[in-house]
Motif scaffolding. Structure first.
Motif, PDB file in Angstrom:
ATOM      1  N   LEU A 143      12.031  14.334  51.457  1.00 54.87           N
ATOM      2  CA  LEU A 143      13.261  13.783  52.025  1.00 54.87           C
ATOM      3  C   LEU A 143      14.160  14.890  52.556  1.00 54.87           C
ATOM      4  O   LEU A 143      14.759  14.752  53.622  1.00 54.87           O
ATOM      5  N   MET A 144      14.256  16.001  51.825  1.00 53.08           N
ATOM      6  CA  MET A 144      15.084  17.108  52.277  1.00 53.08           C
ATOM      7  C   MET A 144      14.523  17.693  53.575  1.00 53.08           C
ATOM      8  O   MET A 144      15.276  17.990  54.504  1.00 53.08           O
ATOM      9  N   LEU A 184      23.438  13.412  54.293  1.00 51.70           N
ATOM     10  CA  LEU A 184      22.374  13.284  53.298  1.00 51.70           C
ATOM     11  C   LEU A 184      21.573  14.578  53.165  1.00 51.70           C
ATOM     12  O   LEU A 184      21.193  14.970  52.061  1.00 51.70           O
ATOM     13  N   PHE A 185      21.335  15.262  54.276  1.00 50.77           N
ATOM     14  CA  PHE A 185      20.646  16.545  54.205  1.00 50.77           C
ATOM     15  C   PHE A 185      21.465  17.533  53.380  1.00 50.77           C
ATOM     16  O   PHE A 185      20.927  18.259  52.544  1.00 50.77           O
ATOM     17  N   GLY A 186      22.760  17.551  53.583  1.00 57.24           N
ATOM     18  CA  GLY A 186      23.619  18.446  52.823  1.00 57.24           C
ATOM     19  C   GLY A 186      23.592  18.137  51.335  1.00 57.24           C
ATOM     20  O   GLY A 186      23.562  19.041  50.500  1.00 57.24           O
ATOM     21  N   ILE A 187      23.585  16.859  50.999  1.00 56.67           N
ATOM     22  CA  ILE A 187      23.541  16.469  49.589  1.00 56.67           C
ATOM     23  C   ILE A 187      22.227  16.901  48.953  1.00 56.67           C
ATOM     24  O   ILE A 187      22.202  17.488  47.872  1.00 56.67           O
ATOM     25  N   TYR A 188      21.117  16.626  49.618  1.00 53.93           N
ATOM     26  CA  TYR A 188      19.821  16.994  49.055  1.00 53.93           C
ATOM     27  C   TYR A 188      19.650  18.509  49.006  1.00 53.93           C
ATOM     28  O   TYR A 188      19.045  19.044  48.080  1.00 53.93           O
ATOM     29  N   ALA A 189      20.163  19.214  49.987  1.00 53.66           N
ATOM     30  CA  ALA A 189      20.004  20.667  50.018  1.00 53.66           C
ATOM     31  C   ALA A 189      20.868  21.349  48.962  1.00 53.66           C
ATOM     32  O   ALA A 189      20.456  22.323  48.344  1.00 53.66           O
ATOM     33  N   PRO A 217      26.022  17.495  41.751  1.00 56.21           N
ATOM     34  CA  PRO A 217      25.929  16.356  40.827  1.00 56.21           C
ATOM     35  C   PRO A 217      26.010  14.996  41.526  1.00 56.21           C
ATOM     36  O   PRO A 217      25.548  14.003  40.986  1.00 56.21           O
ATOM     37  N   VAL A 218      26.540  14.964  42.723  1.00 57.90           N
ATOM     38  CA  VAL A 218      26.645  13.719  43.477  1.00 57.90           C
ATOM     39  C   VAL A 218      25.270  13.262  43.963  1.00 57.90           C
ATOM     40  O   VAL A 218      25.078  12.100  44.288  1.00 57.90           O
ATOM     41  N   VAL A 219      24.299  14.173  43.976  1.00 60.28           N
ATOM     42  CA  VAL A 219      22.981  13.846  44.507  1.00 60.28           C
ATOM     43  C   VAL A 219      22.342  12.680  43.768  1.00 60.28           C
ATOM     44  O   VAL A 219      21.625  11.883  44.371  1.00 60.28           O
ATOM     45  N   TRP A 220      22.597  12.525  42.481  1.00 60.69           N
ATOM     46  CA  TRP A 220      21.986  11.437  41.725  1.00 60.69           C
ATOM     47  C   TRP A 220      22.564  10.092  42.137  1.00 60.69           C
ATOM     48  O   TRP A 220      21.842   9.103  42.197  1.00 60.69           O
ATOM     49  N   THR A 221      23.848  10.044  42.469  1.00 61.60           N
ATOM     50  CA  THR A 221      24.449   8.804  42.971  1.00 61.60           C
ATOM     51  C   THR A 221      23.896   8.466  44.352  1.00 61.60           C
ATOM     52  O   THR A 221      23.514   7.331  44.625  1.00 61.60           O
ATOM     53  N   VAL A 222      23.854   9.471  45.232  1.00 65.88           N
ATOM     54  CA  VAL A 222      23.329   9.256  46.586  1.00 65.88           C
ATOM     55  C   VAL A 222      21.854   8.892  46.521  1.00 65.88           C
ATOM     56  O   VAL A 222      21.396   8.003  47.239  1.00 65.88           O
ATOM     57  N   THR A 223      21.098   9.548  45.646  1.00 71.75           N
ATOM     58  CA  THR A 223      19.681   9.240  45.484  1.00 71.75           C
ATOM     59  C   THR A 223      19.485   7.803  45.033  1.00 71.75           C
ATOM     60  O   THR A 223      18.588   7.104  45.522  1.00 71.75           O
ATOM     61  N   GLY A 224      20.331   7.342  44.106  1.00 71.07           N
ATOM     62  CA  GLY A 224      20.248   5.960  43.657  1.00 71.07           C
ATOM     63  C   GLY A 224      20.507   4.976  44.785  1.00 71.07           C
ATOM     64  O   GLY A 224      19.812   3.968  44.917  1.00 71.07           O
ATOM     65  N   ILE A 225      21.489   5.288  45.616  1.00 73.16           N
ATOM     66  CA  ILE A 225      21.811   4.418  46.753  1.00 73.16           C
ATOM     67  C   ILE A 225      20.665   4.410  47.759  1.00 73.16           C
ATOM     68  O   ILE A 225      20.266   3.349  48.252  1.00 73.16           O
ATOM     69  N   VAL A 226      20.126   5.582  48.071  1.00 69.17           N
ATOM     70  CA  VAL A 226      19.015   5.672  49.028  1.00 69.17           C
ATOM     71  C   VAL A 226      17.794   4.935  48.486  1.00 69.17           C
ATOM     72  O   VAL A 226      17.133   4.185  49.212  1.00 69.17           O
ATOM     73  N   GLN A 227      17.508   5.115  47.203  1.00 70.95           N
ATOM     74  CA  GLN A 227      16.363   4.429  46.598  1.00 70.95           C
ATOM     75  C   GLN A 227      16.559   2.915  46.622  1.00 70.95           C
ATOM     76  O   GLN A 227      15.619   2.168  46.887  1.00 70.95           O
TER      77      GLN A 227
END
Length: 63
Positions: free
Chosen positions: A9-10, A36-41, A45-55
């Motif tokens: 994804l990154m 989203l690229f910035g979050i994954y890169a 700690p926000v990545v888990w919230t964004v990952t949950g939303i994307v999933q």
């Protein structure tokens, strides 16, 4: 989401961000891709919230 799925994804969001910045015409959905690229890169700690939303979105559109 594991590292096995986060890395592709990154890479995908990175490639999309590169192409969008080259076009010099960024719309709202393109800005979301760059975000989203910035979050994954950054792996903040926000990545888990964004990952949950994307999933959740992926599960909704693929079911």
């Amino acid at each position: 989401m594991s590292e096995v799925t986060a890395l592709p994804l990154m890479v995908f969001f990175g490639a999309m961000s590169f192409l969008l910045v080259r076009s010099r015409d960024v719309r709202w959905w393109q800005a979301a891709t760059i975000f989203l690229f910035g979050i994954y890169a950054a792996l903040t700690p926000v990545v888990w919230t964004v990952t949950g939303i994307v999933q959740w979105l992926i599960d909704r559109f693929t079911s």
